[in-house]
Design a protein around this motif. Structure first.
Motif, short mmCIF file in Angstrom:
data_model
loop_
_atom_site.label_atom_id
_atom_site.label_comp_id
_atom_site.label_asym_id
_atom_site.label_seq_id
_atom_site.Cartn_x
_atom_site.Cartn_y
_atom_site.Cartn_z
N ALA A 106 0.95 -0.93 0.17
CA ALA A 106 -0.23 -0.36 0.37
C ALA A 106 0.69 1.39 -0.13
CB ALA A 106 -0.95 -0.37 1.21
N THR A 107 0.42 2.21 -0.57
CA THR A 107 1.19 3.90 -0.62
C THR A 107 0.07 5.30 -0.08
OG1 THR A 107 2.59 5.44 -1.56
CG2 THR A 107 0.94 4.13 -2.98
N LYS A 108 0.20 5.91 0.94
CA LYS A 108 -0.16 6.85 0.87
C LYS A 108 0.53 8.27 0.76
CE LYS A 108 -3.56 9.03 4.03
NZ LYS A 108 -2.80 9.64 4.75
N PHE A 109 0.85 9.18 0.47
CA PHE A 109 1.13 9.88 1.10
C PHE A 109 0.48 11.47 0.42
CE2 PHE A 109 2.57 9.37 -3.32
CZ PHE A 109 2.03 10.75 -4.18
N ASP A 110 0.19 12.14 1.39
CA ASP A 110 0.15 13.76 1.35
C ASP A 110 0.42 14.73 0.57
OD1 ASP A 110 -1.58 12.30 3.48
OD2 ASP A 110 -0.42 13.35 4.77
N LEU A 111 -0.67 15.02 -0.03
CA LEU A 111 -0.29 15.96 -1.43
C LEU A 111 0.08 17.84 -0.32
CD1 LEU A 111 -1.99 14.83 -4.17
CD2 LEU A 111 0.16 14.27 -4.13
N LEU A 112 -0.99 17.45 0.50
CA LEU A 112 -1.11 18.47 0.69
C LEU A 112 -1.83 18.59 2.20
CD1 LEU A 112 -3.26 20.75 -1.91
CD2 LEU A 112 -0.76 21.27 -0.94
N SER A 113 -1.32 19.44 3.07
CA SER A 113 -2.42 19.20 4.51
C SER A 113 -1.54 20.39 5.56
CB SER A 113 -1.79 18.17 5.00
OG SER A 113 0.01 18.16 5.28
N ALA A 114 -3.34 20.81 5.78
CA ALA A 114 -2.80 22.03 6.64
C ALA A 114 -3.81 21.40 8.23
CB ALA A 114 -3.21 23.04 6.31
N GLY A 115 -3.79 22.16 9.43
CA GLY A 115 -5.14 21.89 10.32
C GLY A 115 -4.39 23.48 11.28
N TRP A 116 -5.36 23.48 11.84
CA TRP A 116 -5.38 24.97 12.46
C TRP A 116 -6.36 24.86 13.30
CZ3 TRP A 116 -7.64 24.05 8.02
CH2 TRP A 116 -9.18 24.43 7.82
N LYS A 117 -6.97 25.87 14.59
CA LYS A 117 -7.64 25.85 15.24
C LYS A 117 -8.48 27.20 15.48
CE LYS A 117 -4.77 24.04 19.97
NZ LYS A 117 -4.25 24.56 20.56
N ALA A 118 -10.22 26.91 15.27
CA ALA A 118 -11.26 27.76 15.09
C ALA A 118 -12.15 26.55 15.23
CB ALA A 118 -11.13 27.74 13.33
N TRP A 119 -13.51 27.51 15.12
CA TRP A 119 -14.45 26.74 15.31
C TRP A 119 -15.25 25.57 16.85
CZ3 TRP A 119 -12.90 25.69 9.95
CH2 TRP A 119 -13.22 26.68 8.87
N GLY A 120 -14.36 26.50 18.26
CA GLY A 120 -14.50 25.07 19.06
C GLY A 120 -13.69 24.37 19.44
N GLY A 121 -12.55 24.10 17.91
CA GLY A 121 -11.76 22.67 17.88
C GLY A 121 -10.23 23.30 17.05
N PHE A 122 -10.36 21.74 17.11
CA PHE A 122 -9.38 21.43 15.86
C PHE A 122 -9.82 20.75 14.43
CE2 PHE A 122 -6.11 18.88 13.68
CZ PHE A 122 -5.09 19.89 13.53
N ASN A 123 -8.92 21.74 13.29
CA ASN A 123 -9.22 21.41 12.16
C ASN A 123 -8.45 20.93 11.10
OD1 ASN A 123 -12.20 22.70 12.68
ND2 ASN A 123 -11.03 24.28 13.24
N ALA A 124 -8.40 19.90 10.23
CA ALA A 124 -7.63 19.44 9.11
C ALA A 124 -8.31 19.86 7.65
CB ALA A 124 -6.75 19.00 10.01
N ILE A 125 -7.49 19.82 7.28
CA ILE A 125 -7.92 19.34 5.79
C ILE A 125 -6.52 18.70 5.20
CG2 ILE A 125 -7.09 21.59 5.04
CD1 ILE A 125 -9.68 21.61 2.80
N THR A 126 -6.36 17.18 4.31
CA THR A 126 -6.09 16.63 4.10
C THR A 126 -5.89 16.89 2.40
OG1 THR A 126 -4.92 15.74 5.49
CG2 THR A 126 -4.23 15.20 4.31
N VAL A 127 -5.05 16.31 1.70
CA VAL A 127 -5.15 15.73 0.06
C VAL A 127 -3.99 14.80 -0.48
CG1 VAL A 127 -5.18 16.12 -2.22
CG2 VAL A 127 -6.23 18.24 -0.99
N SER A 128 -4.98 13.20 -0.52
CA SER A 128 -4.17 12.43 -0.19
C SER A 128 -3.65 11.53 -1.54
CB SER A 128 -4.04 11.31 0.66
OG SER A 128 -3.67 12.28 1.69
N ALA A 129 -2.67 11.04 -2.01
CA ALA A 129 -2.38 9.61 -2.92
C ALA A 129 -2.41 8.61 -2.77
CB ALA A 129 -1.46 10.55 -3.87
N VAL A 130 -3.52 7.49 -2.96
CA VAL A 130 -3.36 6.08 -1.86
C VAL A 130 -3.42 5.12 -2.97
CG1 VAL A 130 -4.80 5.41 -0.59
CG2 VAL A 130 -5.55 7.10 -0.36
N ALA A 131 -2.67 4.44 -2.97
CA ALA A 131 -2.79 2.76 -3.79
C ALA A 131 -2.29 2.13 -2.83
CB ALA A 131 -1.52 3.38 -5.03
N ASN A 132 -3.15 0.65 -2.66
CA ASN A 132 -2.54 -0.05 -2.59
C ASN A 132 -2.66 -1.68 -3.74
OD1 ASN A 132 -5.28 -1.14 -2.20
ND2 ASN A 132 -5.37 1.04 -0.96
#
Length: 456
Positions: A106-132
């Motif tokens: 299997a393979t997984k690597f994140d092309l783009l990823s970011a996380g931040w604190k807002a809206w009463g908690g923690f948020n993250a957005i991740t764009v990944s490529a996956v192959a298995n």
């Protein structure tokens, strides 16, 4: 027949020797300031926001299996040979082969990823490529490949494999549940964009090879959901039946869409933390799918083959071998069943259960037990990992752990450097053992995880 089997065996050996890739490292599940803990349990969150280095913010490589390179490749008189080599005894080969031999890549690597604190908690957005990819091979296959054609029955049922390639976009949010002190919950909504899926199933392949006659019964299906893929065809000269002789791909493209959900929770009680998560609870609906099949059971009965050393005899070795090859070739000739408009497949879901204990005499030391089960039908596997996790300095943390499960035992580790500006981590869920001369691990369990991120 033996030529076909040996060619397939060589392919399997090549597969064993391939590099492999996998999901976010399990070694980081309990590790302080490991940025991507939220991908193992969406209730987790780093202490601060971050931006991942494109393509290498979280890069993973791994392979898991109970069929190892050392099971199919041997050293004979200083030379590296395949297990089918006459210099390797059948008893030696078969002693290392399991009833069901599995390899998962299997393979997984994140092309783009970011996380931040807002809206009463923690948020993250991740764009990944996956192959298995996964493959399961019964013991009888290796017996036939090694021992050759003998007067006996070979039951090569349940040989199957699949491969997937897709991109995913994950939106994560987690927060403390104020109504229940100590409880934190999180979820991630995922969107899958499929590139390709291949699924082959040899449900039955019974070969009864006797002195008077030979009989074979096969039942197989191949599904290929790849944009631009078309089957090639040929016609059997003897039967006049058209069969699939190969395939060609006229470019790749998007050929599937799906959705999934990650759910997680963590509860702190005194010096303990209990956590549970389910990941990739979803599906991909693949588009146009090419289908090839034996169309049920296919049976081939033949008379006995008698080989004559006289080249001019009607049953000369050459003539008999041609007749044998023509008859047995029918076993591999799948019919083109046409194109399916769509085919929906469930994702391989993962269940994680964790218990963490903070050592009261040295609060920077924590011990953890993590049980993980990947639910993937015939390819399901499980592991339990016991770890010690320490953060002796604000900017440094490390984990060492032992695993035991479906694919044996192993040693894992992760080193994490975290400052206000730079975060670098590297580790292995299963540390490499002895290597062959080209640098190929002799054990099929191996992994590597590395990442560079920018906390803020």
């Amino acid at each position: 027949m033996k030529l076909h089997i040996k060619a397939a065996a060589a392919g399997i050996a090549l597969l064993c020797a391939s590099a492999a890739t996998a999901q976010t490292t399990y070694s980081g599940y309990f590790l302080d300031n490991y940025t991507y803990r939220y991908q193992l349990n969406p209730a987790f969150a780093p202490e601060s926001g971050f931006a991942g280095m494109p393509a290498i913010g979280n890069f993973n490589l791994a392979m898991r299996g109970n069929l190892h390179v050392s099971d199919v490749i041997y050293n004979v008189d200083g030379k590296t040979v395949l297990f089918t080599n006459p210099g390797v005894s059948a008893s030696e080969v078969m002693s290392g082969i399991k009833d069901r031999n599995r390899i998962g890549l299997a393979t997984k690597f994140d092309l783009l990823s970011a996380g931040w604190k807002a809206w009463g908690g923690f948020n993250a957005i991740t764009v990944s490529a996956v192959a298995n990819a996964n493959i399961s091979i019964p013991k009888a296959f290796f017996s036939l490949a090694k021992e050759g054609v003998e007067n006996r029955t070979y039951d090569i049922r349940d040989m199957f494999g699949n491969a997937n390639a897709y991109a995913q976009i994950a939106l994560n949010h987690s927060r403390d549940i104020k109504q229940v002190p100590g409880l934190r919950a999180g979820a991630a909504l995922k969107f899958y964009v499929g590139v390709g899926n291949l699924d082959f199933q040899f449900n039955r392949a019974d070969l009864t090879l006797g002195t008077e006659s030979w009989r074979a019964v096969t039942n197989a299906n191949v599904y290929a959901s790849v944009g631009g893929l078309k089957f090639d065809h040929k016609t059997n000269d003897k039967s006049g039946r058209e069969y699939v002789s190969g395939a060609n791909i006229d470019g790749f493209g998007i050929n599937g869409f799906g959705m999934g959900l990650d759910l997680g929770a963590e509860y702190k009680w005194n010096d303990f933390r209990f956590s549970v998560a389910v990941l990739d609870l979803g599906f991909i609906s693949w588009g146009k799918t090419q289908w090839a099949s034996t169309d049920g059971d296919r049976t081939i009965d033949t008379g006995a083959y008698t080989f004559n050393a006289d080249d001019d005899a009607p049953n000369s070795f050459s003539n008999e071998w041609d007749r044998l090859s023509d008859d047995l070739a029918d076993l591999y000739q799948l019919s083109d069943m046409g194109e399916l408009s769509s085919r929906t497949r469930a994702m391989a879901a993962t269940l994680n259960f964790g218990v963490e204990y903070e050592f009261p005499l040295y609060r920077k030391l924590r011990f953890g037990v993590l049980n993980s089960t990947v639910i993937n039908g015939k390819y399901t596997w499980n592991q339990t990992r016991i770890s010690a996790n320490v953060s002796p300095l604000r900017f440094l943390s490390a984990s060492v752990n032992m695993e035991a499960g479906s694919y044996g035992v192993g040693f894992g580790w992760l080193l994490n450097i975290y400052t206000k500006g730079i975060n670098f981590f590297a580790g292995m869920d299963h540390t490499l053992g002895k290597l062959a001369k080209p640098g190929v691990p002799l054990n099929s369990n191996a992994s590597f995880n590395v990442g560079l991120n920018f906390p803020f």
